[in-house]
Design a protein around this motif. Structure first.
Motif, PDB file in Angstrom:
ATOM      1  N   VAL A 187      10.508  33.617   9.063  1.00  0.00           N
ATOM      2  CA  VAL A 187      10.699  32.994   7.753  1.00  0.00           C
ATOM      3  C   VAL A 187      10.525  31.480   7.833  1.00  0.00           C
ATOM      4  CG1 VAL A 187      12.414  32.514   5.945  1.00  0.00           C
ATOM      5  CG2 VAL A 187      12.166  34.834   6.847  1.00  0.00           C
ATOM      6  N   VAL A 188      11.117  30.854   8.842  1.00  0.00           N
ATOM      7  CA  VAL A 188      11.098  29.388   8.940  1.00  0.00           C
ATOM      8  C   VAL A 188       9.763  28.861   9.473  1.00  0.00           C
ATOM      9  CG1 VAL A 188      12.153  27.409  10.117  1.00  0.00           C
ATOM     10  CG2 VAL A 188      13.591  29.205   9.156  1.00  0.00           C
ATOM     11  N   ASP A 189       9.268  29.460  10.566  1.00  0.00           N
ATOM     12  CA  ASP A 189       8.053  28.957  11.222  1.00  0.00           C
ATOM     13  C   ASP A 189       6.774  29.637  10.745  1.00  0.00           C
ATOM     14  OD1 ASP A 189       9.737  27.319  12.649  1.00  0.00           O
ATOM     15  OD2 ASP A 189       9.757  28.611  14.431  1.00  0.00           O
ATOM     16  N   LYS A 190       6.914  30.662   9.925  1.00  0.00           N
ATOM     17  CA  LYS A 190       5.768  31.389   9.354  1.00  0.00           C
ATOM     18  C   LYS A 190       4.895  32.062  10.412  1.00  0.00           C
ATOM     19  CE  LYS A 190       6.669  29.785   5.172  1.00  0.00           C
ATOM     20  NZ  LYS A 190       8.079  29.978   4.929  1.00  0.00           N
ATOM     21  N   HIS A 191       5.497  32.438  11.527  1.00  0.00           N
ATOM     22  CA  HIS A 191       4.769  33.251  12.498  1.00  0.00           C
ATOM     23  C   HIS A 191       5.733  34.208  13.194  1.00  0.00           C
ATOM     24  CE1 HIS A 191       6.516  30.796  15.556  1.00  0.00           C
ATOM     25  NE2 HIS A 191       5.554  30.815  16.419  1.00  0.00           N
ATOM     26  N   PHE A 192       5.187  35.362  13.539  1.00  0.00           N
ATOM     27  CA  PHE A 192       5.989  36.412  14.166  1.00  0.00           C
ATOM     28  C   PHE A 192       6.031  36.169  15.667  1.00  0.00           C
ATOM     29  CE2 PHE A 192       6.492  40.726  15.942  1.00  0.00           C
ATOM     30  CZ  PHE A 192       7.695  41.054  15.338  1.00  0.00           C
ATOM     31  N   ASN A 193       7.226  35.991  16.203  1.00  0.00           N
ATOM     32  CA  ASN A 193       7.395  35.697  17.624  1.00  0.00           C
ATOM     33  C   ASN A 193       8.407  36.678  18.208  1.00  0.00           C
ATOM     34  OD1 ASN A 193       7.753  34.641  20.150  1.00  0.00           O
ATOM     35  ND2 ASN A 193       8.290  32.581  19.471  1.00  0.00           N
ATOM     36  N   VAL A 194       7.914  37.794  18.707  1.00  0.00           N
ATOM     37  CA  VAL A 194       8.799  38.842  19.210  1.00  0.00           C
ATOM     38  C   VAL A 194       9.575  38.390  20.449  1.00  0.00           C
ATOM     39  CG1 VAL A 194       7.157  40.029  20.732  1.00  0.00           C
ATOM     40  CG2 VAL A 194       8.953  41.330  19.579  1.00  0.00           C
ATOM     41  N   SER A 195       9.097  37.367  21.136  1.00  0.00           N
ATOM     42  CA  SER A 195       9.817  36.871  22.316  1.00  0.00           C
ATOM     43  C   SER A 195      11.172  36.277  21.941  1.00  0.00           C
ATOM     44  CB  SER A 195       8.976  35.855  23.085  1.00  0.00           C
ATOM     45  OG  SER A 195       8.848  34.662  22.346  1.00  0.00           O
ATOM     46  N   ARG A 196      11.360  35.915  20.678  1.00  0.00           N
ATOM     47  CA  ARG A 196      12.664  35.418  20.231  1.00  0.00           C
ATOM     48  C   ARG A 196      13.734  36.492  20.373  1.00  0.00           C
ATOM     49  NH1 ARG A 196      14.316  31.946  21.150  1.00  0.00           N
ATOM     50  NH2 ARG A 196      15.781  31.671  19.478  1.00  0.00           N
ATOM     51  N   PHE A 197      13.315  37.768  20.445  1.00  0.00           N
ATOM     52  CA  PHE A 197      14.289  38.847  20.587  1.00  0.00           C
ATOM     53  C   PHE A 197      15.034  38.757  21.917  1.00  0.00           C
ATOM     54  CE2 PHE A 197      15.739  43.100  21.707  1.00  0.00           C
ATOM     55  CZ  PHE A 197      16.529  43.370  20.596  1.00  0.00           C
ATOM     56  N   VAL A 198      14.380  38.280  22.940  1.00  0.00           N
ATOM     57  CA  VAL A 198      15.027  38.191  24.253  1.00  0.00           C
ATOM     58  C   VAL A 198      15.365  36.754  24.640  1.00  0.00           C
ATOM     59  CG1 VAL A 198      14.072  40.336  25.150  1.00  0.00           C
ATOM     60  CG2 VAL A 198      12.793  38.221  25.443  1.00  0.00           C
ATOM     61  N   GLY A 199      14.994  35.793  23.814  1.00  0.00           N
ATOM     62  CA  GLY A 199      15.233  34.396  24.147  1.00  0.00           C
ATOM     63  C   GLY A 199      16.633  33.930  23.776  1.00  0.00           C
ATOM     64  N   SER A 200      17.057  32.878  24.440  1.00  0.00           N
ATOM     65  CA  SER A 200      18.356  32.281  24.122  1.00  0.00           C
ATOM     66  C   SER A 200      18.146  31.151  23.123  1.00  0.00           C
ATOM     67  CB  SER A 200      19.028  31.754  25.394  1.00  0.00           C
ATOM     68  OG  SER A 200      18.219  30.754  25.981  1.00  0.00           O
ATOM     69  N   GLY A 201      19.235  30.686  22.551  1.00  0.00           N
ATOM     70  CA  GLY A 201      19.167  29.630  21.560  1.00  0.00           C
ATOM     71  C   GLY A 201      18.716  30.164  20.215  1.00  0.00           C
ATOM     72  N   GLY A 202      18.869  29.358  19.202  1.00  0.00           N
ATOM     73  CA  GLY A 202      18.402  29.731  17.876  1.00  0.00           C
ATOM     74  C   GLY A 202      19.486  30.335  16.990  1.00  0.00           C
ATOM     75  N   MET A 203      19.061  30.674  15.777  1.00  0.00           N
ATOM     76  CA  MET A 203      19.963  31.174  14.731  1.00  0.00           C
ATOM     77  C   MET A 203      19.843  32.676  14.600  1.00  0.00           C
ATOM     78  SD  MET A 203      22.100  30.694  12.213  1.00  0.00           S
ATOM     79  CE  MET A 203      22.131  29.113  11.404  1.00  0.00           C
TER      80      MET A 203
END
Length: 149
Positions: free
Chosen positions: A33-49
């Motif tokens: 929603v915020v960056d307008k791109h799908f980043n599935v790596s955020r599923f396993v990454g630390s940090g963020g909302m």
């Protein structure tokens, strides 16, 4: 009952894992929603909302309080653990992320000046959380535990 059967039947632990899973899924959605791109790596990454660390420990703490009592020793231990984890997520790990941003900028500047080649890879900058991300994660964990337990 062996270890794995115990874990798979532990409603308190499974509630915490569910809170983590939902928080990690929300990170993917938030990034989209915020960056307008799908980043599935955020599923396993630390940090963020939101903070999945906070969601996990507060779901654990809330579930323990509901099952064992708000005045139990195990609740007190879990709450202390949760507070340390959330403080670390918003404090120490957030500061490390800010330092990584500065160090990455220094490395870029050195590369542009061609003074000396630095072979180190860029440091991960999204490590910790803002206080808002921690609070939202904690609220998410409490809500999930109240719905499940």
């Amino acid at each position: 009952m062996d270890f794995f059967d115990g874990i798979l039947n532990n409603k308190i632990f499974l509630t915490s894992v569910l809170a983590w899973f939902i928080a990690q899924s929300l990170k993917v959605i938030h990034t989209f929603v915020v960056d307008k791109h799908f980043n599935v790596s955020r599923f396993v990454g630390s940090g963020g909302m939101p903070s999945s660390h906070s969601a996990f420990v507060m779901a654990l703490t809330t579930a323990i309080g509901r099952v064992h009592g708000w005045d139990s020793g195990i609740f007190a231990i879990s709450l202390g653990f949760a507070l340390v984890v959330m403080y670390d997520a918003a404090g120490v790990r957030n500061a490390v992320g800010k330092q990584a941003i500065i160090l990455n900028k220094i490395i870029e500047d050195v590369h542009h000046k061609k003074e000396k080649k630095i072979t180190e890879q860029r440091l991960k900058e999204l490590i910790g959380h803002t206080p808002v991300e921690v609070v939202i994660g904690a609220i998410l964990g409490i809500i999930i535990a109240k719905l499940v337990i």
